[in-house]
Scaffold this active site. Structure first.
Site, mmCIF file in Angstrom:
data_model
loop_
_atom_site.group_PDB
_atom_site.id
_atom_site.type_symbol
_atom_site.label_atom_id
_atom_site.label_comp_id
_atom_site.label_asym_id
_atom_site.label_seq_id
_atom_site.Cartn_x
_atom_site.Cartn_y
_atom_site.Cartn_z
ATOM 1 N N ASN A 22 -2.030 10.447 -4.299
ATOM 2 C CA ASN A 22 -2.346 10.769 -5.701
ATOM 3 C C ASN A 22 -2.376 12.276 -5.991
ATOM 4 O O ASN A 22 -2.376 12.683 -7.159
ATOM 5 C CB ASN A 22 -3.663 10.110 -6.139
ATOM 6 C CG ASN A 22 -3.548 8.616 -6.385
ATOM 7 O OD1 ASN A 22 -4.493 7.857 -6.202
ATOM 8 N ND2 ASN A 22 -2.375 8.148 -6.816
ATOM 9 N N ASP A 77 -5.949 -0.496 -10.496
ATOM 10 C CA ASP A 77 -4.719 0.087 -11.048
ATOM 11 C C ASP A 77 -4.573 -0.252 -12.532
ATOM 12 O O ASP A 77 -5.006 -1.317 -12.982
ATOM 13 C CB ASP A 77 -3.512 -0.436 -10.260
ATOM 14 C CG ASP A 77 -2.296 0.463 -10.457
ATOM 15 O OD1 ASP A 77 -2.467 1.643 -10.837
ATOM 16 O OD2 ASP A 77 -1.169 -0.016 -10.235
HETATM 17 C C1 IPE Z 1 -3.009 3.036 -6.014
HETATM 18 O O1 IPE Z 1 -2.507 3.128 -7.283
HETATM 19 C C2 IPE Z 1 -4.061 4.097 -5.808
HETATM 20 C C3 IPE Z 1 -5.337 3.868 -6.463
HETATM 21 C C4 IPE Z 1 -5.659 2.858 -7.222
HETATM 22 C C5 IPE Z 1 -6.346 4.884 -6.231
HETATM 23 P P1 IPE Z 1 -1.203 3.999 -7.631
HETATM 24 O O2 IPE Z 1 -0.990 3.827 -9.074
HETATM 25 O O3 IPE Z 1 -1.383 5.386 -7.129
HETATM 26 O O4 IPE Z 1 -0.083 3.278 -6.762
HETATM 27 P P2 IPE Z 1 1.490 3.239 -6.971
HETATM 28 O O5 IPE Z 1 1.947 4.660 -7.124
HETATM 29 O O6 IPE Z 1 1.770 2.432 -8.206
HETATM 30 O O7 IPE Z 1 2.019 2.552 -5.755
HETATM 31 C C1 IPE Z 2 -5.280 3.842 -11.041
HETATM 32 O O1 IPE Z 2 -4.751 3.828 -12.307
HETATM 33 C C2 IPE Z 2 -6.312 4.918 -10.883
HETATM 34 C C3 IPE Z 2 -5.958 5.992 -9.944
HETATM 35 C C4 IPE Z 2 -4.897 6.068 -9.198
HETATM 36 C C5 IPE Z 2 -6.891 7.102 -9.865
HETATM 37 P P1 IPE Z 2 -3.394 4.595 -12.602
HETATM 38 O O2 IPE Z 2 -3.721 5.985 -13.036
HETATM 39 O O3 IPE Z 2 -2.479 4.493 -11.443
HETATM 40 O O4 IPE Z 2 -2.829 3.796 -13.825
HETATM 41 P P2 IPE Z 2 -1.305 3.430 -14.103
HETATM 42 O O5 IPE Z 2 -0.822 2.635 -12.916
HETATM 43 O O6 IPE Z 2 -0.573 4.712 -14.261
HETATM 44 O O7 IPE Z 2 -1.360 2.613 -15.355
HETATM 45 MG MG MG Z 3 -1.032 3.125 -10.913
#
Ligand code: IPE
Ligand code: IPE
Ligand code: MG
Length: 234
Positions: free
Chosen positions: A63, A15
């Site tokens: 996602n 994340d």
């Molecule tokens: C979890 O991260 C999903 C992945 C890393 C693929 P998200 O960024 O989607 O999770 P939330 O929305 O903060 O819970």
């Molecule tokens: C996690 O990074 C990767 C995926 C969910 C694909 P994020 O895209 O959720 O990054 P933040 O949390 O918005 O910084």
């Molecule tokens: Mg995230």
């Protein structure tokens, strides 16, 4: 005395890609691009630490709610980068497996994932499972549906039986879940298999995470006492 060892199976919630990019006034997608480099660093480090199984949370069932352009970019990254990295995985001895519901993917992306699994199937040093269109709740529901479909003489369903209907049941339950990016939640990752997982949270954003952090997490894990509901034998 309990033997303190590194985890057999590490799960990583990668994340912080978006925030990494936004901080640099870049589009969020650049964070995902950079995140691939971190994932490759971590796979290499995991082989050096002799970790046999690692699961990366790549794309959750939730996602799809992201802006269309971001979802499209992530799909393109999957189809363009995954198969082209086959040499890298083969050099490391890494077998790639996909964990998740592939039915929802564009055909070309699904074909790339199949081809990558096929091209790395004989590798034995580490199993790298990629959780794509993955949700812990969805995994349980899909397993229940398969069980109901293929079990005529239904014995009393138990936890071991249900687990055999998961995507790759030979991958052991996760021992250590790592989440980067500062949030302290599972976000639907490995819900069933995390029943007795140890958890480790890092503030570092995923694109900046790497080998040193993985080693620290493994050392910290090795120092923990796991009881699995029992009591320790003195
Ligand atoms: C979890 O991260 C999903 C992945 C890393 C693929 P998200 O960024 O989607 O999770 P939330 O929305 O903060 O819970
Ligand atoms: C996690 O990074 C990767 C995926 C969910 C694909 P994020 O895209 O959720 O990054 P933040 O949390 O918005 O910084
Ligand atoms: Mg995230």
């Amino acid at each position: 005395m309990q033997e303190n060892k590194y985890p057999d199976h590490i799960g990583i919630i990668m994340d912080g890609n978006g925030r990494w990019a936004t901080k640099r006034s870049l589009p969020r997608t650049m964070g995902h691009f950079e995140g691939i480099k971190a994932a490759k660093r971590v796979v290499k480090a995991a082989t050096e630490l002799q970790i046999p199984f690692i699961t990366f949370y790549v794309f959750s069932t939730e996602n799809w709610r992201r802006p269309k352009e971001e979802v499209k970019y992530l799909m393109n990254l999957l189809s363009s980068r995954l198969f082209s990295e086959t040499d890298f995985y083969n050099r490391l001895g890494a077998k790639i497996l996909i964990r998740g519901d592939l039915d929802k993917f564009p055909k070309d992306v699904a074909a790339t994932m199949d081809a990558t699994q096929e091209a790395t199937r004989d590798n034995e040093k580490i199993t790298v499972s990629l959780a794509v269109n993955y949700g812990g709740q969805d995994e349980i529901i899909r397993a229940v549906r398969k069980w109901a479909k293929f079990t005529e003489d239904r014995p009393c369903l138990n936890t071991e039986t249900l687990r055999t209907f998961f995507d790759h049941p030979f991958i052991p339950p996760v021992d250590l879940i790592i989440r980067t990016g500062g949030e302290k939640r599972l976000s639907n990752f490995l819900l069933w298999d995390s029943a007795y997982a140890e958890l480790a949270f890092f503030d570092t954003l995923w694109p900046q995470w790497g080998a040193a952090e993985l080693k620290n997490a493994c050392e910290d894990f090795a120092g923990r006492t796991r009881r699995f509901g029992g009591v320790l034998n003195e």
